[in-house]
Design a protein around this motif. Structure first.
Motif, short mmCIF file in Angstrom:
data_model
loop_
_atom_site.label_atom_id
_atom_site.label_comp_id
_atom_site.label_asym_id
_atom_site.label_seq_id
_atom_site.Cartn_x
_atom_site.Cartn_y
_atom_site.Cartn_z
N VAL A 120 -11.01 -8.96 3.50
CA VAL A 120 -11.26 -10.40 3.40
C VAL A 120 -12.73 -10.69 3.66
O VAL A 120 -13.37 -11.49 2.95
N LEU A 121 -13.29 -10.04 4.69
CA LEU A 121 -14.69 -10.27 5.03
C LEU A 121 -15.61 -9.82 3.90
O LEU A 121 -16.58 -10.51 3.55
N VAL A 122 -15.31 -8.66 3.32
CA VAL A 122 -16.13 -8.14 2.22
C VAL A 122 -16.06 -9.08 1.01
O VAL A 122 -17.09 -9.38 0.39
N ARG A 123 -14.86 -9.54 0.67
CA ARG A 123 -14.71 -10.44 -0.48
C ARG A 123 -15.50 -11.72 -0.28
O ARG A 123 -16.15 -12.23 -1.20
N ARG A 124 -15.44 -12.25 0.92
CA ARG A 124 -16.17 -13.50 1.19
C ARG A 124 -17.68 -13.27 1.13
O ARG A 124 -18.42 -14.12 0.62
N ILE A 149 -8.11 -1.01 -4.62
CA ILE A 149 -6.98 -0.80 -3.71
C ILE A 149 -7.37 -1.12 -2.27
O ILE A 149 -6.53 -1.46 -1.44
N LEU A 150 -8.67 -1.02 -1.96
CA LEU A 150 -9.13 -1.33 -0.61
C LEU A 150 -9.47 -2.81 -0.46
O LEU A 150 -9.18 -3.42 0.58
N SER A 151 -10.07 -3.40 -1.46
CA SER A 151 -10.62 -4.74 -1.29
C SER A 151 -9.70 -5.86 -1.74
O SER A 151 -9.73 -6.96 -1.18
N ARG A 152 -8.86 -5.60 -2.77
CA ARG A 152 -8.12 -6.73 -3.33
C ARG A 152 -6.63 -6.49 -3.52
O ARG A 152 -5.90 -7.41 -3.90
N LEU A 193 -7.70 4.53 8.28
CA LEU A 193 -8.94 4.51 9.05
C LEU A 193 -10.14 4.79 8.14
O LEU A 193 -11.16 4.10 8.21
N GLY A 194 -10.01 5.80 7.29
CA GLY A 194 -11.09 6.12 6.37
C GLY A 194 -11.38 4.98 5.41
O GLY A 194 -12.55 4.65 5.13
N GLY A 195 -10.29 4.36 4.91
CA GLY A 195 -10.48 3.23 3.99
C GLY A 195 -11.17 2.06 4.65
O GLY A 195 -12.02 1.40 4.05
N THR A 196 -10.82 1.80 5.92
CA THR A 196 -11.43 0.69 6.64
C THR A 196 -12.93 0.92 6.86
O THR A 196 -13.76 0.03 6.63
N PHE A 197 -13.28 2.14 7.28
CA PHE A 197 -14.70 2.44 7.51
C PHE A 197 -15.48 2.44 6.19
O PHE A 197 -16.62 1.95 6.13
N TYR A 198 -14.88 2.97 5.14
CA TYR A 198 -15.56 2.99 3.85
C TYR A 198 -15.78 1.57 3.34
O TYR A 198 -16.85 1.22 2.82
N LEU A 199 -14.76 0.72 3.51
CA LEU A 199 -14.87 -0.66 3.09
C LEU A 199 -15.94 -1.40 3.88
O LEU A 199 -16.67 -2.24 3.35
N THR A 201 -18.69 -0.35 4.85
CA THR A 201 -20.07 -0.05 4.43
C THR A 201 -20.63 -1.13 3.51
O THR A 201 -21.85 -1.24 3.36
N TRP A 202 -19.74 -1.92 2.88
CA TRP A 202 -20.21 -3.02 2.02
C TRP A 202 -20.75 -4.20 2.84
O TRP A 202 -21.28 -5.14 2.29
N LEU A 203 -20.61 -4.11 4.17
CA LEU A 203 -21.17 -5.14 5.04
C LEU A 203 -22.54 -4.75 5.57
O LEU A 203 -23.20 -5.55 6.25
N LEU A 204 -22.98 -3.52 5.27
CA LEU A 204 -24.29 -3.07 5.72
C LEU A 204 -25.39 -3.72 4.88
O LEU A 204 -25.15 -4.15 3.74
N PRO A 205 -26.61 -3.80 5.39
CA PRO A 205 -27.70 -4.50 4.68
C PRO A 205 -27.94 -3.97 3.26
O PRO A 205 -28.30 -4.75 2.37
#
Length: 694
Positions: A120-124, A149-152, A193-199, A201-205
């Motif tokens: 949700v955070l990444v999509r926003r 599959i991870l984001s939507r 856990l892996g999917g959460t951490f990988y997802l 990374t889209w919040l990094l600068p």
């Protein structure tokens, strides 16, 4: 009444739902007995069925979501029943072996919700305040989207990542060895856990988008560099994009720097191939960037609820151009008086507005013709030498009010088609309005019956067919057209990624698209034998292309009739209004040069005789007069008149800006350097009480 084709599908869907609940019941009973083979089989089958339906029949499962039996509840219930079974199976210690499995399984759900929160955070964070197409966005640092599959797709993620846990627990049930359950749950934990951490990374600068303020600043810079003058504004639903698409060719040839302004995000990819820059402003606040741009005027092909929002911008002049003209009341809507000018095809529309007395002043009506009618070919005379007479039946839809006089499909459609199919020398092209049946189910049912009649008539016909080269040519042309008009997106691509890929078009693309479209149309018609009836329900071939194939049109009171008159060929209009023929002709001027068909359609043979030159064409001269009355003179060309209107309205916008700047200069005198400065204290409304800002 539902069509026969839908019945097997509905039966299959109901059977799938019944099977799902039956598997839950069998899983519960076999867990309580316990019966290990049945328990393992029903648990595995339940998960497999859920996964299959999630990927293949998501609409069916959405019904369960409406009663709060969504994928999370279903998977939780399935896991709970598995734990009940493990409690009942001999050889598994509830406290010694099952307790760690239960705790680990709870961890799976915790990570599932953590991954969902990250999604949700990444999509926003990836949603931009604007959406663009045909504009270079490299300065915005856009990035590709994370896996879908991870984001939507949280439902797909939960079911897919839970397969190892369910499989491990079922092996434990079969072997009484808790190790297998621990391994399966461990794999599921690792996936989540892996999917959460990988997802995350889209919040990094590196992958994070620019702030809304910087995006809007970039847009202001782009507008200043591009300097648009004329925009087409459009807002509407998913099926209304055709109203804007019919004006794309005209907009591309307009005098000035064109722009397309949209309001719905989904509409960006509903607009057909064009080189004109597109900007979507989902929120009103962002749209006011246009106020400070060089934009002088907007063209409006449709009235929409959000139109009033853009009319607030005082620096822009507005012209209503409509998406077609007919004798319907919608062609003289009172809302039209909100625009600075109303652009119509010819004198008929001007008269229509004055007779309707809806507040549109005659001085604000401008006749510009219909520039997009240029592809329509003028008829060459009677079709007596042709082996087949091609009839285009293009009824309109039932309209918002459901008036039976709006469309002929319900009351006359089957009779019209029956008379046409009874003539062995007729080739029928049936092209119903894309919204047929959307308001009145009876219209949709009649439409399906008409299609079935045509298909049955084709089955009775036989003759020489084009060779395989024609089909191969069509396939090749379709592939080329798709390559030019479509951007290839990954299945995971989101709005930001599509915006990144749909940047500035290659030079000459629009000319290549026009050539490819013409080549496809030629290949399309060549791929069918001249005796075969056709049902055209896709966007291609376009209605104007069908005009050029037809010798005669049968339609309803709609803009199709007005456009057809450009061809000067015979036409007929179905009268299902309940009016007499004299009243019908008097009330609807566009049918004054038409053969009028009653609901029984007994006039069809006489119409065909006229088209074939067997009887006198008594309306030939009237059609020419009506053409000019509806569409205006042929000289100067419509595009020239349209561009003249564009220049005139842009000139009015320039004059207003000059007056506004003069008033502003008069009301706010410039302070001289040597003038005394008066100390003024201003109250800051946002400052705390008892404080002031100087």
């Amino acid at each position: 009444m539902p069509s026969a084709g839908l019945a097997p599908r509905r039966i299959l869907q109901l059977s799938a739902l019944f099977a799902m609940f039956a598997l839950y019941a069998a899983q519960l009973v076999s867990a309580l007995v316990p019966h290990v083979p049945l328990f393992v089989a029903t648990s595995a089958a339940g998960l497999a069925l859920d996964v299959y339906l999630q990927y293949r029949q998501p609409g069916l499962l959405s019904l369960l979501g409406k009663v709060r039996f969504d994928v999370t509840v279903r998977q939780l219930l399935r896991d709970m029943l598995i734990l009940v079974g493990l409690l009942r199976i001999d050889g598994i210690e509830p406290l010694g072996e099952q307790a760690p499995l239960l705790i680990a399984l709870l961890g799976v759900y915790v990570l599932h919700f953590a991954c969902q929160a990250a999604a949700v955070l990444v999509r926003r964070r990836r949603q931009l305040p604007i959406v663009t197409r045909n504009i270079d966005t490299s300065a915005l640092r856009l990035s590709s989207a994370p896996p879908r599959i991870l984001s939507r797709r949280s439902s797909h993620r939960l079911l897919t990542f839970s397969i190892p846990a369910t499989a491990g627990l079922l092996v434990t049930a079969a072997t009484t060895n808790a190790l297998w359950g621990g391994i399966g749950i461990g794999v599921a934990l690792a996936l989540f856990l892996g999917g959460t951490f990988y997802l995350a990374t889209w919040l990094l600068p590196k992958k994070r988008r620019l702030s809304d303020e910087r995006v809007m600043a970039w847009l202001d810079e782009w507008l200043a560099a591009y300097r648009p003058t004329v925009a087409m504004y459009f807002s509407g639903g998913t099926t209304s994009a055709y109203q804007a698409n019919m004006w794309l060719s005209t907009l591309a040839d307009v005098d000035g720097k064109p722009l397309i302004v949209l309001r719905e995000r989904f509409m960006v990819n509903k607009i057909d191939a064009t080189d004109v820059p597109i900007i979507c402003f989902p929120k009103v606040a962002t749209m006011f960037s246009l106020e400070n741009s060089t934009l002088k005027m907007m063209l409006h092909p449709a009235n929409a609820a959000k139109t009033s929002q853009v009319l607030r911008i005082p620096t822009i002049k507005h012209a209503f151009i409509n998406h077609g003209e007919s004798d319907k009341l919608s062609s003289c809507n009172p809302y039209a008086k909100a625009y600075d000018e109303v652009w119509v095809a010819g004198p008929a529309a001007r008269d229509r507005y004055q007779q309707a007395d809806v507040g549109v002043e005659d001085k604000d009506v401008v006749e510009v013709g219909r520039p997009q009618l240029s592809p329509i070919e003028i008829g060459t005379g009677a079709a007596q030498d042709k082996p087949f007479t091609t009839v285009l039946y293009a009824p309109t839809w039932e309209g918002w009010d459901g008036n039976p006089g709006n469309t002929s499909v319900v009351l006359a459609g089957e009779n019209i088609v029956r008379h046409l199919l009874a003539d062995e020398r007729v080739r029928l092209i049936y092209k119903p309005h894309p919204m047929t049946g959307s308001q009145v189910p009876a219209a949709g049912a009649a439409n399906e019956r008409i299609k079935a009649m045509i298909q049955e008539a084709n089955a009775r016909r036989s003759g020489t067919r084009p060779d395989a080269r024609a089909a191969a040519e069509l396939t090749e042309r379709a592939a080329e057209l798709h390559r030019l008009t479509s951007t290839s997106f990954r299945s995971s691509a989101d709005e930001m990624e599509r915006m990144m890929l749909q940047g500035e078009p290659d030079p000459g693309r629009s000319a290549a698209v026009r050539a490819a479209t013409t080549a496809w149309e030629e290949a399309y018609w060549a791929s069918f034998p001249e005796w075969e009836h056709l049902i055209v329900t896709e966007a291609r071939p376009a209605i104007f292309t069908c005009f050029n194939q037809a010798d005669v049109l049968i339609s309803d009171v709609s803009s199709v009739v007005s456009d057809w008159l450009s061809s000067e060929k015979p036409y007929a209009v179905a009268n299902t209004s309940g009016l007499s023929e004299a009243e019908f002709r008097l009330g609807f001027p566009t049918v004054s040069a038409a053969t009028i068909l009653t609901p029984e359609a007994v006039e069809v043979p006489r119409l065909l005789a006229t088209v074939r030159g067997e009887t006198e064409d008594v309306y030939a001269e009237a059609r020419l007069e009506l053409k000019e009355h509806l569409l205006g003179p042929s000289d100067p060309p419509s595009i020239d008149r349209f561009n003249g209107a564009v220049r005139a309205l842009c000139g009015r916008a320039d004059e207003r800006r000059v007056r506004a700047e003069a008033r502003e200069a008069a009301e706010i005198p410039i302070q001289r350097d040597d003038s005394p400065v008066e100390q003024v204290t201003l109250v800051d409304e946002d400052a705390p009480e008892n404080t002031v800002a100087g």
